[in-house]
Scaffold this motif. Structure first.
Motif, PDB file in Angstrom:
ATOM      1  N   ASP A  82     -43.391  49.606 -19.419  1.00 40.69           N
ATOM      2  CA  ASP A  82     -43.162  47.869 -18.785  1.00 40.69           C
ATOM      3  C   ASP A  82     -44.146  46.961 -18.950  1.00 40.69           C
ATOM      4  N   THR A  84     -43.868  43.886 -18.271  1.00 41.78           N
ATOM      5  CA  THR A  84     -43.541  42.669 -17.378  1.00 41.78           C
ATOM      6  C   THR A  84     -44.817  41.980 -16.611  1.00 41.78           C
ATOM      7  N   GLY A  86     -44.947  39.240 -14.295  1.00 41.83           N
ATOM      8  CA  GLY A  86     -44.385  38.626 -13.219  1.00 41.83           C
ATOM      9  C   GLY A  86     -44.929  37.447 -12.675  1.00 41.83           C
ATOM     10  N   HIS A 108     -40.165  46.043  -7.867  1.00 36.82           N
ATOM     11  CA  HIS A 108     -39.695  47.176  -8.716  1.00 36.82           C
ATOM     12  C   HIS A 108     -38.923  48.016  -7.471  1.00 36.82           C
TER      13      HIS A 108
END
Length: 283
Positions: A82, A84, A86, A108
């Motif tokens: 992952d 990501t 955010g 998540h």
């Protein structure tokens, strides 16, 4: 890649789960290191979340540890790969890392369960309510410091307000609904906000009334975060140093039991909605 100086809670959790698989297999870190043609120090870094690990290595280690839980392995691979970044990353260096870790953990989650006694849950708070809470607890904070705290709390609500909202159930004690952290108008707006959220299918609010007998949970506040598989569930509890992230199965089981016990002490969703409506009329 150089070691991470400040791994996130999610990165630490991946390392913890790999260590648990190794220990369940009865192997030492040096055994795993030799299998990967690595070093014990590098394996230690992986298991502490300090060093990254590839998807291939996660699968190789799982096979070496004789782990046959494909759903868990896939979830660990997802954690390892992952990338990501955010919205919470915008606050790195601005807020304490635990704020960022909390937001990432919620992001998540497959579902969220929460118990609050003295304050309205953060995911349901209005900006004015959140500002009053933070300003009271941290009176020395200048406006420039207070603003990002409030902004971060408001942006956390995306998990239950976005296009793909997460299922959320919260148990709120009547104490939290009656205590006015600010003036009457702010509190009335906060009650309306809760009632608006109740109208969303994925949000469930239950009230624990003062008159409830056999309720000894006044000191218990927590969030239970369901992961992609049960073994990756996480508990969040307030601690003297901030939020404590719980991942030991015995403690998670205790939190699940506590939630069910407190849920049984609460009003059903319809009665809870009516309760809040009546309270709003009193203010």
């Amino acid at each position: 890649m150089p070691p991470r100086s400040n791994p996130t809670a999610r990165q630490v959790r991946l390392g913890t789960e790999l260590r648990r698989l190794r220990e369940a297999a009865g192997l030492k870190a040096r055994d795993a290191a030799a299998f990967l043609n690595s070093t014990s120090g590098q394996m230690s870094h992986v298991e502490l979340g300090i060093a990254a690990v590839s998807a291939e290595r996660v699968r190789r280690l799982a096979a070496y540890y004789a782990c046959t839980d494909e759903a868990l392995i896939d979830a660990l691979v997802e954690m390892a790969t992952d990338r990501t970044r955010g919205w919470w990353e915008e606050y790195r260096g601005v807020l304490h890392p635990v704020f960022l870790d909390t937001a990432e953990t919620e992001h998540h989650a497959t579902s969220l369960r929460e118990v609050v006694i003295t304050y309205v849950p953060g995911l349901l708070q209005t900006a004015d309510y959140a500002r009053a809470v933070y300003a009271y607890a941290q009176p020395e904070l200048p406006e420039s410091e207070l603003t990002p705290w409030v902004e971060h709390r408001m942006r956390r609500r995306a998990v239950i307000e976005g296009d793909s909202p997460t299922s959320y159930e919260t148990l709120i004690h009547e104490c939290a609904l009656r205590v006015r952290v600010s003036d009457r108008s702010v509190w009335r707006a906060q009650l309306r906000q809760i009632l608006d959220r109740i109208e969303q299918e994925h949000v469930t609010v239950r009230v624990i009334p003062f008159e409830q007998d056999d309720f000894g949970g006044a000191g218990i506040s927590m969030m239970y975060v369901c992961g992609p598989v049960p073994k990756l569930d996480t508990g969040l509890r307030d601690a003297p140093t901030g939020v404590a992230f719980i991942d030991a199965e015995a403690q998670l089981k205790q939190l699940r039991t506590l939630f069910l016990r407190m849920q049984a002490a609460s009003l059903d969703p319809i009665a809870s909605r009516d309760f809040i409506h009546r309270l709003a009329k009193e203010t």
